[in-house]
Enzyme design. Structure first.
Site, PDB file in Angstrom:
ATOM      1  CG  ASN A  16      -7.985  -3.170  -5.431  1.00 13.03           C
ATOM      2  OD1 ASN A  16      -8.961  -3.246  -4.683  1.00 13.03           O
ATOM      3  ND2 ASN A  16      -6.913  -2.434  -5.138  1.00 13.03           N
TER       4      ASN A  16
ATOM      5  CB  SER B 210      -2.937   3.809 -15.051  1.00 14.36           C
ATOM      6  OG  SER B 210      -3.122   4.710 -13.969  1.00 14.36           O
TER       7      SER B 210
ATOM      8  CE  LYS C 295      -7.557   1.015  -6.311  1.00 13.50           C
ATOM      9  NZ  LYS C 295      -6.588   2.059  -6.513  1.00 13.50           N
TER      10      LYS C 295
ATOM     11  CD  GLU D 236      -0.920  -2.533  -7.684  1.00 14.30           C
ATOM     12  OE1 GLU D 236      -1.741  -2.742  -8.561  1.00 14.30           O
ATOM     13  OE2 GLU D 236      -1.226  -2.114  -6.553  1.00 14.30           O
TER      14      GLU D 236
ATOM     15  CG  HIS E 122      -3.295  -1.668  -2.739  1.00 15.23           C
ATOM     16  ND1 HIS E 122      -3.353  -0.294  -2.724  1.00 15.23           N
ATOM     17  CD2 HIS E 122      -3.575  -2.045  -4.013  1.00 15.23           C
ATOM     18  CE1 HIS E 122      -3.662   0.132  -3.944  1.00 15.23           C
ATOM     19  NE2 HIS E 122      -3.798  -0.909  -4.739  1.00 15.23           N
TER      20      HIS E 122
ATOM     21  N   GLY F 146      -3.960   4.891 -10.209  1.00 12.91           N
ATOM     22  CA  GLY F 146      -5.083   5.814 -10.238  1.00 12.91           C
ATOM     23  C   GLY F 146      -4.737   7.168 -10.835  1.00 12.91           C
TER      24      GLY F 146
ATOM     25  CD  GLU G 247      -5.343   2.833  -3.225  1.00 12.05           C
ATOM     26  OE1 GLU G 247      -6.281   2.065  -2.929  1.00 12.05           O
ATOM     27  OE2 GLU G 247      -5.152   3.252  -4.387  1.00 12.05           O
TER      28      GLU G 247
HETATM   29  C1  PEP Z   1      -4.551  -0.672  -7.861  1.00 13.22           C
HETATM   30  O1  PEP Z   1      -5.093   0.021  -7.021  1.00 13.22           O
HETATM   31  O2  PEP Z   1      -4.117  -1.790  -7.541  1.00 13.22           O
HETATM   32  C2  PEP Z   1      -4.431  -0.132  -9.206  1.00 13.22           C
HETATM   33  C3  PEP Z   1      -3.560  -0.663  -9.996  1.00 13.22           C
HETATM   34  O3  PEP Z   1      -5.241   0.939  -9.540  1.00 13.22           O
HETATM   35  P1  PEP Z   1      -5.416   1.619 -10.980  1.00 13.22           P
HETATM   36  O4  PEP Z   1      -5.539   0.501 -11.988  1.00 13.22           O
HETATM   37  O5  PEP Z   1      -6.661   2.430 -10.874  1.00 13.22           O
HETATM   38  O6  PEP Z   1      -4.200   2.438 -11.218  1.00 13.22           O
END
Ligand code: PEP
Length: 252
Positions: free
Chosen positions: A11, A214, A13, A168, A97, A174, A99
């Site tokens: 992703n 992460s 972003k 997630e 997601h 992040g 966000e």
């Molecule tokens: C994401 O935004 O779907 C995600 C998992 O981000 P990160 O790997 O940076 O934690």
């Protein structure tokens, strides 16, 4: 038992531009296109999809969008429809997601509508669910996940088997904090149980559940070795070909 084919999806972003997205897609293709053990996809921002498509079309790497509209078409300023994304060659669309849920106030009900729209158009929705840190601390994780999964998947037809779910935990996105493999497996197994209670064992065994939060080359292998973890949704570490390839090649 069906063997589920893992999916590793990046992703991107709101990063990159036309030139840097095409360059990253090219580097990713160079580094991972010999991988045969999993499906691979990248999700660029909407305007960068055509540039990425020009690089990846004809390669084994798929691509998709980070969001879609719940509406088919019409006066919905700023929205991007499933049909538009399909016409760009997308295979996947991330839906719900955290966000989007947090900054755009997307509800479980809207996430359901987007899931239905993606399936109807022929896209594979990657439906994200996850709990906040406060919910985990209050031992409300499984309750929250059940509500999200049950609402997102409510009343689907046979196409439910095409859905990809992504667990997630919001506190791991992040932040550099990762769920331990055991924490991830506990929730993944629970999600599969929720799908089983809605659609039966055959669908539950088939549906892919990705972990996101992460994921990095050095923790991918341990997460992926859990029995109900069928791949990863990768944010930060998908922005360099080297770290994304390190995750894709987790078994090496
Ligand atoms: C994401 O935004 O779907 C995600 C998992 O981000 P990160 O790997 O940076 O934690």
């Amino acid at each position: 038992m069906t063997k589920r084919r893992p999916l590793i999806a990046g992703n991107w972003k709101m990063h990159l531009d036309v030139a840097s997205a095409a360059a990253l897609a090219r580097e990713v293709a160079n580094k991972v296109s010999r991988a045969r053990h999993c499906d691979i996809a990248v999700m660029p921002p909407h305007p960068l999809i055509p540039a990425v498509a020009r690089v990846l079309d004809g390669s084994p790497i798929g691509y998709g969008a980070q969001d879609i509209s719940a509406e088919e078409e019409g006066a919905f300023t700023g929205e991007v429809s499933a049909r538009m994304l399909l016409s760009l060659g997308c295979t996947y669309a991330i839906v719900g997601h955290s966000e989007r849920r947090e900054y755009h106030l997307e509800s479980d009900v809207l996430v359901h509508a987007k899931t239905v729209m993606a399936l109807k158009a022929g896209l594979i929705p990657v439906v994200c669910v996850g709990e906040k840190l406060a919910e985990r601390k209050a031992e409300k994780t499984l309750h929250r996940i059940r509500t999200q999964v049950e609402t997102a998947l409510k009343g689907l037809d046979d196409s439910v088997g095409r859905v990809v779910l992504a667990y997630e935990p919001i506190w791991a996105i992040g932040t550099g904090l990762t769920a331990t493999p055991a924490q991830a497996e506990e929730v993944h197994e629970f999600i599969r149980g929720v799908v089983d209670s809605m659609y039966g064992a055959q669908v539950a065994e088939k549906i892919r559940i990705l972990y996101g939060g992460s994921v990095k080359p050095d923790n991918a292998s341990a997460l992926m070795s859990e029995k109900d973890v069928d791949g990863a949704l990768v944010g930060g570490a998908s922005l360099t070909a080297e770290s994304f390839a390190g995750i894709v090649n987790y078994g090496d």
